[in-house]
Design an enzyme around this catalytic site. Structure first.
Site, mmCIF file in Angstrom:
data_model
loop_
_atom_site.group_PDB
_atom_site.id
_atom_site.type_symbol
_atom_site.label_atom_id
_atom_site.label_comp_id
_atom_site.label_asym_id
_atom_site.label_seq_id
_atom_site.Cartn_x
_atom_site.Cartn_y
_atom_site.Cartn_z
ATOM 1 N N CYS A 2 28.577 22.568 43.350
ATOM 2 C CA CYS A 2 28.396 21.284 43.645
ATOM 3 C C CYS A 2 26.600 21.496 43.585
ATOM 4 C CB CYS A 2 28.561 20.866 44.864
ATOM 5 S SG CYS A 2 29.975 20.932 45.651
ATOM 6 N N ARG A 28 26.843 23.800 37.846
ATOM 7 C CA ARG A 28 27.617 24.096 38.913
ATOM 8 C C ARG A 28 28.958 23.100 39.593
ATOM 9 N NH1 ARG A 28 23.428 26.083 42.165
ATOM 10 N NH2 ARG A 28 24.141 25.671 44.294
ATOM 11 N N TRP A 74 31.942 20.514 42.440
ATOM 12 C CA TRP A 74 33.235 21.022 42.125
ATOM 13 C C TRP A 74 34.280 21.091 43.339
ATOM 14 C CZ3 TRP A 74 34.817 25.632 44.505
ATOM 15 C CH2 TRP A 74 35.807 27.061 44.122
ATOM 16 N N ASN A 100 26.209 19.754 49.223
ATOM 17 C CA ASN A 100 26.979 21.028 48.590
ATOM 18 C C ASN A 100 27.086 21.931 50.205
ATOM 19 O OD1 ASN A 100 25.376 23.993 46.481
ATOM 20 N ND2 ASN A 100 27.237 23.058 47.375
ATOM 21 N N GLY A 101 28.743 22.791 50.040
ATOM 22 C CA GLY A 101 28.493 23.692 51.238
ATOM 23 C C GLY A 101 30.185 23.037 51.574
ATOM 24 N N GLU A 465 34.432 43.706 33.196
ATOM 25 C CA GLU A 465 34.001 43.200 32.682
ATOM 26 C C GLU A 465 34.563 42.448 31.400
ATOM 27 O OE1 GLU A 465 32.094 40.807 33.849
ATOM 28 O OE2 GLU A 465 30.738 40.227 32.143
ATOM 29 N N LYS A 469 34.908 38.294 31.002
ATOM 30 C CA LYS A 469 34.574 37.367 30.465
ATOM 31 C C LYS A 469 35.413 36.499 29.217
ATOM 32 C CE LYS A 469 31.119 37.014 30.932
ATOM 33 N NZ LYS A 469 31.314 37.730 32.447
ATOM 34 N N GLU A 472 37.540 34.511 31.983
ATOM 35 C CA GLU A 472 37.151 32.904 32.018
ATOM 36 C C GLU A 472 36.433 31.899 30.871
ATOM 37 O OE1 GLU A 472 33.790 33.633 34.292
ATOM 38 O OE2 GLU A 472 32.694 35.167 33.296
ATOM 39 N N HIS A 488 50.720 55.302 33.383
ATOM 40 C CA HIS A 488 50.781 54.457 34.245
ATOM 41 C C HIS A 488 51.407 53.390 35.153
ATOM 42 C CE1 HIS A 488 49.793 59.071 35.560
ATOM 43 N NE2 HIS A 488 48.186 58.226 35.196
ATOM 44 N N LYS A 582 28.992 27.863 38.669
ATOM 45 C CA LYS A 582 27.971 28.925 38.365
ATOM 46 C C LYS A 582 27.712 28.690 40.331
ATOM 47 C CE LYS A 582 25.207 31.431 35.640
ATOM 48 N NZ LYS A 582 26.462 32.267 34.978
HETATM 49 C C1 F6R Z 1 31.048 35.889 35.718
HETATM 50 C C2 F6R Z 1 30.766 35.156 36.448
HETATM 51 C C3 F6R Z 1 30.537 35.458 37.865
HETATM 52 C C4 F6R Z 1 29.286 35.995 38.166
HETATM 53 C C5 F6R Z 1 29.263 35.721 40.028
HETATM 54 C C6 F6R Z 1 28.573 36.654 40.760
HETATM 55 O O1 F6R Z 1 30.855 35.763 34.487
HETATM 56 O O2 F6R Z 1 29.728 35.129 36.006
HETATM 57 O O3 F6R Z 1 32.261 36.630 37.931
HETATM 58 O O4 F6R Z 1 29.502 37.205 38.155
HETATM 59 O O5 F6R Z 1 30.440 34.857 40.808
HETATM 60 O O6 F6R Z 1 27.584 35.725 40.627
HETATM 61 P P1 F6R Z 1 25.914 35.570 41.096
HETATM 62 O O7 F6R Z 1 26.016 36.615 40.348
HETATM 63 O O8 F6R Z 1 25.677 34.356 41.021
HETATM 64 O O9 F6R Z 1 26.165 36.504 42.682
#
Ligand code: F6R
Length: 587
Positions: A2, A28, A74, A100-101, A465, A469, A472, A488, A582
């Site tokens: 948010c 966000r 969000w 936001n929260g 990782e 990528k 998502e 396994h 984000k």
């Molecule tokens: C994936 C991604 C998330 C963040 C996670 C932590 O591409 O961006 O998995 O890495 O939400 O976020 P931060 O780094 O902001 O604590």
């Protein structure tokens, strides 16, 4: 999660300013959006399901107002509907709130104020109703103070009251920054929202409130006492938060990685040495982060082990509080976070602090909550990261961890040299031919439903990782494994043509990984090798430079590009994947 924004000042296009600011906060949350203002003594509002980037500014041009608030959502409580979009109001439509929260005791407050009076399913609406209740007997400021004192949970809110020419904002647990311009002020969840107007900011801390009228006045939320705050100048340029020549932020941020690594390693030598010493002196050192930042921590575990011969424990932040049994005052917790606002990370820090342990953070957003609540914080200087998928922040964080590992054995200069070379090799690698080739690989696999990725040693975290990528942004089911683990169980998933990505670095485990890749190939897998050298087992070879132990930094880059192109070719928006946001400020 948010984005909230408020404007009050000399300009009479406040609604337009708020919408444009929210468009910069869209990363966000992008389920729905809304704005509100006091239009000639009446509350005007507009809410809409969908992305704020699709808002038509012309719809607001005739509304000349100098104060407005807005929100990009969000969803947490309540589905994605116009009614649940913020701002939320009291029944008389005199108070408007963006939030936001999460308000944990909202059900109880709803019951108390009469459930039938609520028009949304959100937790936020109770804030507006509570303020209105107190407003009957108190001033706007006192009513907000009384209302927030009743709230349990995390929040950043901005409130407007019709007929009062000022805004009030308060925070506990969610980010809120005040941009201070000449005869104007901005209240926002993140700096890029107002960067084109001012670079001067005040960070609101937990349990603080700000009243924005002719100036900005800060108060303690519990006592109502005034607080003095320091104005900070931010050195981000407005353009660094724009897409520029790129179609998407994700690609722009991938391409920026060469410069980011240079900036990340250009740290004060004394600070790096101080951190290296703290790790050496600690008894029990932990690395923690979430998602991609968690995978960076895992890579850090390997760097500390291989380079500094030091064992460091990793735990995802959402799990870290369970470790409290092992924590003591000599323990050290190193947290990694791009946003510096992740709720799970903050909770991990709280658990460590309760046991008297020290907390060190490595963050991208200077002045963020995590940075300010740490005993010591390093800033990776990657610049604003707007795409939801973390790319440049991750490689910068890995560079910094590798640098610290070299400092621990008195080899800081050598660490800097190695990483400068990595940056320059990434620069060479990111050429149009490289991108075109990866796009052609993406074309071949874009319609597949599953993909598997393997890596070993320091590239095992990169396999995990890589899966994040791909999942998502492209919604392809991708899973990463330690190369030796497939046999396994998971190898049963491989069928003719299943894309499998294999990280084969020039290290002591190279032959093992080749053998594991062959096992996949024998079951029909379509092998995409990420390696400095070609090998018969590869169906596709994505050549990466040979950079020794720093291989995770170069290996993840082609996967970021691959994930990007798969998403684009599938007609998706890689900057705003579904269900995500984000900065995850909820637990
Ligand atoms: C994936 C991604 C998330 C963040 C996670 C932590 O591409 O961006 O998995 O890495 O939400 O976020 P931060 O780094 O902001 O604590």
């Amino acid at each position: 999660m948010c984005g909230i924004f408020g404007y009050l000042g000399k300009r009479d296009n406040a609604l337009e300013i708020v919408i444009k600011g929210l468009q910069k906060l869209e990363y966000r949350g992008y389920d729905s959006w809304g704005v509100a203002t006091d239009l000639n003594g009446e509350l005007f509002s507009h809410k809409k399901v969908g992305k704020i980037s699709e808002a038509n500014l012309d719809d607001f041009k005739d509304k000349k107002v100098k104060l407005a608030i807005g929100h990009t959502r969000w969803a947490t409580h309540g589905g994605v509907t116009n009614a649940n979009a913020h701002p939320h109001f009291d029944p008389e439509k005199q108070i408007a709130v963006v939030h936001n929260g999460i308000i944990e005791n909202y059900q109880e407050i709803r019951e108390e104020l009469g459930k039938e009076n609520f028009v949304s399913e959100t937790d936020t609406e109770v804030i507006a109703h509570l303020i209105a209740k107190y407003r009957k007997d108190y001033s706007f400021k006192e009513a907000v103070l009384k209302a927030v004192q009743r709230l349990v949970g995390r929040y950043a809110i901005v409130v407007l009251n019709v007929g009062e020419n000022y805004l009030i904002a308060a925070r506990r647990g969610s980010p809120l920054i005040v941009g201070v311009g000449e005869d104007e002020a901005f209240l926002a969840s993140d700096i890029p929202a107002f960067l084109e107007y001012t670079q001067n900011v005040n960070y609101l801390d937990d349990n603080e409130m700000v009243i924005v009228n002719d100036g900005v006045e800060f108060l303690n939320l519990e006592t109502g006492e005034p607080i003095k705050k320091r104005l900070v100048n931010i050195d981000w340029q407005a353009e660094s938060a724009e897409k520029g020549e790129y179609d998407h932020f994700m690609l722009k941020e991938i391409m920026e990685q060469k410069d980011c690594i240079h900036r990340a390693i250009n740290q004060d030598t004394d600070e790096i040495m101080h951190i290296a010493q703290q790790i050496k002196d600690s008894r029990g050192c932990f690395l923690s982060g979430c998602g991609t930042a968690g995978k960076v921590c895992m890579a850090g575990e390997y760097f500390f082990s291989i380079i500094a011969k030091r064992h460091v424990n990793f735990a995802p932040s959402s799990e870290f509080p369970v470790y409290h049994h092992f924590l003591r005052p000599e323990s050290l917790l190193i947290v990694i976070s791009q946003s510096g606002e992740t709720a799970d990370v903050l909770e991990a820090m709280e658990a460590a602090k309760k046991k008297g342990a020290k907390v060190l953070s490595i963050v991208n957003v200077e002045g963020s909550t995590i940075a300010r609540q740490s005993d010591f914080s390093l800033h990776i200087k990657a610049g604003p990261e707007k795409a939801v998928a973390s790319t440049k922040a991750a490689t910068s964080q890995m560079a910094l961890l590798l640098l610290i590992a070299t400092a621990m054995i008195g080899e800081l200069q050598e660490g800097r040299r190695i990483l400068a070379e990595v940056a320059s090799k990434i620069n060479d690698m990111l050429n149009p031919r490289f991108l075109t080739y990866i796009k052609s690989v993406a074309e071949k696999i874009k319609d597949q439903e599953n993909a598997y990725i393997i890596g070993k040693a320091e590239n095992y975290p990169m396999a995990l990782e890589a899966a994040i990528k791909i999942q998502e942004v492209s919604y392809v089911h991708a899973e990463g494994f330690a190369a030796g683990e497939l046999k396994h169980g998971p190898i049963a998933l491989i069928t003719e043509g299943t894309p499998c990505i294999s990280f084969v670095a020039n290290d002591e485990v190279k032959q093992d990984v080749i053998n594991n890749t062959m096992e996949l190939k024998a079951r029909g897998a379509y092998i995409i090798g990420i390696s400095p050298d070609n090998h018969d087992v590869f169906d596709e070879w994505i050549k990466v430079p040979d950079v020794g132990v720093a291989s995770p930094l170069v290996n993840i880059v082609p996967i970021q590009i691959l994930a990007y192109y798969i998403a684009v070719l599938r007609g998706l928006d890689p900057d705003m994947p579904r269900n995500l946001a984000k900065s995850v400020t909820v637990k």
